[in-house]
Enzyme design. Structure first.
Site, PDB file in Angstrom:
ATOM      1  N   GLU A  35       1.741 -20.426 -36.909  1.00 21.78           N
ATOM      2  CA  GLU A  35       1.277 -21.148 -35.715  1.00 21.78           C
ATOM      3  C   GLU A  35       1.470 -20.315 -34.448  1.00 21.78           C
ATOM      4  O   GLU A  35       0.639 -20.345 -33.548  1.00 21.78           O
ATOM      5  CB  GLU A  35       1.993 -22.498 -35.582  1.00 21.78           C
ATOM      6  CG  GLU A  35       1.495 -23.556 -36.555  1.00 21.78           C
ATOM      7  CD  GLU A  35       0.014 -23.900 -36.377  1.00 21.78           C
ATOM      8  OE1 GLU A  35      -0.513 -23.747 -35.262  1.00 21.78           O
ATOM      9  OE2 GLU A  35      -0.619 -24.293 -37.364  1.00 21.78           O
ATOM     10  N   CYS A 181     -17.877 -26.648 -36.729  1.00 21.62           N
ATOM     11  CA  CYS A 181     -18.164 -27.022 -35.336  1.00 21.62           C
ATOM     12  C   CYS A 181     -17.722 -25.885 -34.410  1.00 21.62           C
ATOM     13  O   CYS A 181     -16.826 -26.029 -33.591  1.00 21.62           O
ATOM     14  CB  CYS A 181     -17.464 -28.333 -34.974  1.00 21.62           C
ATOM     15  SG  CYS A 181     -18.063 -29.004 -33.408  1.00 21.62           S
ATOM     16  N   CYS A 188     -24.353 -28.257 -37.876  1.00 22.38           N
ATOM     17  CA  CYS A 188     -24.368 -29.724 -37.943  1.00 22.38           C
ATOM     18  C   CYS A 188     -24.916 -30.238 -39.270  1.00 22.38           C
ATOM     19  O   CYS A 188     -24.543 -31.326 -39.716  1.00 22.38           O
ATOM     20  CB  CYS A 188     -25.178 -30.284 -36.781  1.00 22.38           C
ATOM     21  SG  CYS A 188     -24.553 -29.740 -35.174  1.00 22.38           S
ATOM     22  N   CYS A 191     -22.030 -30.834 -41.536  1.00 22.04           N
ATOM     23  CA  CYS A 191     -20.837 -31.429 -40.919  1.00 22.04           C
ATOM     24  C   CYS A 191     -20.640 -32.865 -41.427  1.00 22.04           C
ATOM     25  O   CYS A 191     -21.590 -33.650 -41.440  1.00 22.04           O
ATOM     26  CB  CYS A 191     -20.999 -31.426 -39.403  1.00 22.04           C
ATOM     27  SG  CYS A 191     -19.624 -32.230 -38.568  1.00 22.04           S
ATOM     28  N   CYS A 197     -22.334 -38.114 -34.623  1.00 19.92           N
ATOM     29  CA  CYS A 197     -21.966 -37.193 -33.535  1.00 19.92           C
ATOM     30  C   CYS A 197     -22.946 -37.322 -32.367  1.00 19.92           C
ATOM     31  O   CYS A 197     -24.155 -37.152 -32.524  1.00 19.92           O
ATOM     32  CB  CYS A 197     -21.965 -35.763 -34.066  1.00 19.92           C
ATOM     33  SG  CYS A 197     -21.703 -34.549 -32.763  1.00 19.92           S
TER      34      CYS A 197
HETATM   35  S1  SF4 Z   1     -22.309 -32.659 -35.912  1.00 22.99           S
HETATM   36 FE1  SF4 Z   1     -21.125 -32.679 -34.044  1.00 22.99          FE
HETATM   37  S2  SF4 Z   1     -19.021 -32.368 -34.709  1.00 22.99           S
HETATM   38 FE2  SF4 Z   1     -20.355 -31.768 -36.392  1.00 22.99          FE
HETATM   39  S3  SF4 Z   1     -20.717 -29.574 -36.143  1.00 22.99           S
HETATM   40 FE3  SF4 Z   1     -22.370 -30.629 -35.093  1.00 22.99          FE
HETATM   41  S4  SF4 Z   1     -21.650 -30.781 -32.996  1.00 22.99           S
HETATM   42 FE4  SF4 Z   1     -19.860 -30.368 -34.237  1.00 22.99          FE
END
Ligand code: SF4
Length: 332
Positions: A35, A181, A188, A191, A197
């Protein structure tokens, strides 16, 4: 979005796609080292340094009982040396405590453990219900929930915490921010929270704030060369790079002290530019060999070192740049 849904998605995605990292599943000492190294440095850069560091300091006791100079040596190349100093101090504080820290609050008492690192350690090692917010996590929350301010993000970070598995959840957000992200090209389509989102669905766009240019600071480095050896000192004068070995360096943004060079000759042998996080530094490098007594009286805590010995020292990247920029002078 249902807030419980958010953490469920992160946890199930993490279960499937978590990165295999050498400190995961390791001891609390391993996690602390990772960390601190990950502050300001990316995972792929940290991994080889992490292995090397643990070869050198395999246990908390080994680190705590080592001299700071040897820690700087092991840190060489990773940059931001204050982290090495803090890690060393934290190891000593931990050994003095006589047991593992039992809470976020106890971790925060250690040098170098700020709010993010403390929360990450408490969540991962203690399963404590605390919200860790670093740049990656901030970006995910901001985009997903359409938040404009840090205050809103901090509140949301608390509200979306799951009821259990805080360590996995925190690491899930870390992994999602690092691999999906990402700042410039979020993926996206893969994701796990894309459906909800606000950024992805065009409901929210970030306010673009123009970054102010980095300020520039200036300084001077004085090289005294004799028989291929250079007067090398432990920096006690400037806050920057304090405690590290290198060549005598002036206070930044102060007038050049002309008594350190022979004004009859043109002895400026180069300039070095180096980017720190908050400013750019431009150093003028002077051959001060003819003024060696003045330099030694001003920087007495030093030794004459040849190339091989310097190689083994914990030099900062900046001082390595100085060394490389003036190879011709060093051959004298
Ligand atoms: S959907 Fe939203 S949270 Fe997911 S990668 Fe795209 S911008 Fe980021």
């Amino acid at each position: 979005m249902d807030k419980a849904f958010f953490s469920k998605k992160i946890l199930s995605w993490y279960g499937q796609y978590k990165r295999s990292l050498p400190w995961r599943g390791g001891s609390a000492y391993h996690v602390l080292v990772s960390e601190i190294m990950l502050q300001q440095t990316q995972v792929k850069t940290v991994i080889p340094f992490f292995h090397r560091f643990l070869d050198r300091f395999p246990t908390l006791d080994a680190l705590a009982h080592s001299a700071l100079d040897t820690v700087y040596q092991a840190w060489q190349g990773l940059g931001y040396y204050h982290r090495a100093r803090y890690l060393h101090e934290a190891a000593r504080a931990w050994v003095a405590l006589g047991r593992d820290p039992k809470s976020y609050e106890e971790w925060r008492k250690f040098p170098g453990v700020g709010s993010y690192t403390g929360a990450a350690l408490a969540a991962i090692l203690l399963e404590q219900r605390v919200a860790a917010i670093d740049g990656n996590i901030k970006r995910i929350l901001q985009r997903c929930f359409g938040l404009d301010t840090l205050a809103e993000i901090s509140v949301m970070a608390q509200e979306v915490l799951p009821e259990h598995h805080y360590g996995d959840y925190t690491q899930g957000l870390m992994d999602l921010g690092a691999s999906i992200c990402t700042p410039r090209a979020p993926q996206c389509t893969v994701c796990p929270i894309a459906q909800h989102c606000k950024f992805k669905n065009g409901i929210w766009t970030p306010i673009i704030v123009q970054k102010a240019p980095k300020p520039v600071r200036y300084g001077h480095v004085y090289l005294c060369v004799q028989n291929h050896e250079i007067w090398t000192v432990k920096n006690t004068k400037t806050k920057l790079l304090k405690g590290l070995w290198g060549f005598p360096i002036s206070e930044l943004n102060k007038e050049h002290n002309t008594s350190y060079i022979d004004l009859a000759q043109n002895l400026m042998c180069g300039t070095v530019r180096h980017a720190f996080t908050h400013f750019t530094l431009i150093l003028s490098v002077w051959n001060a060999s003819s003024k060696v007594q003045d330099i030694i009286s001003q920087w007495p805590q030093g030794i004459w070192l040849g190339p091989k010995q310097r190689e083994a020292m914990g030099f900062s990247k900046l001082m390595r740049k100085v060394e490389n920029a003036v190879e011709d002078v060093l051959k004298q």
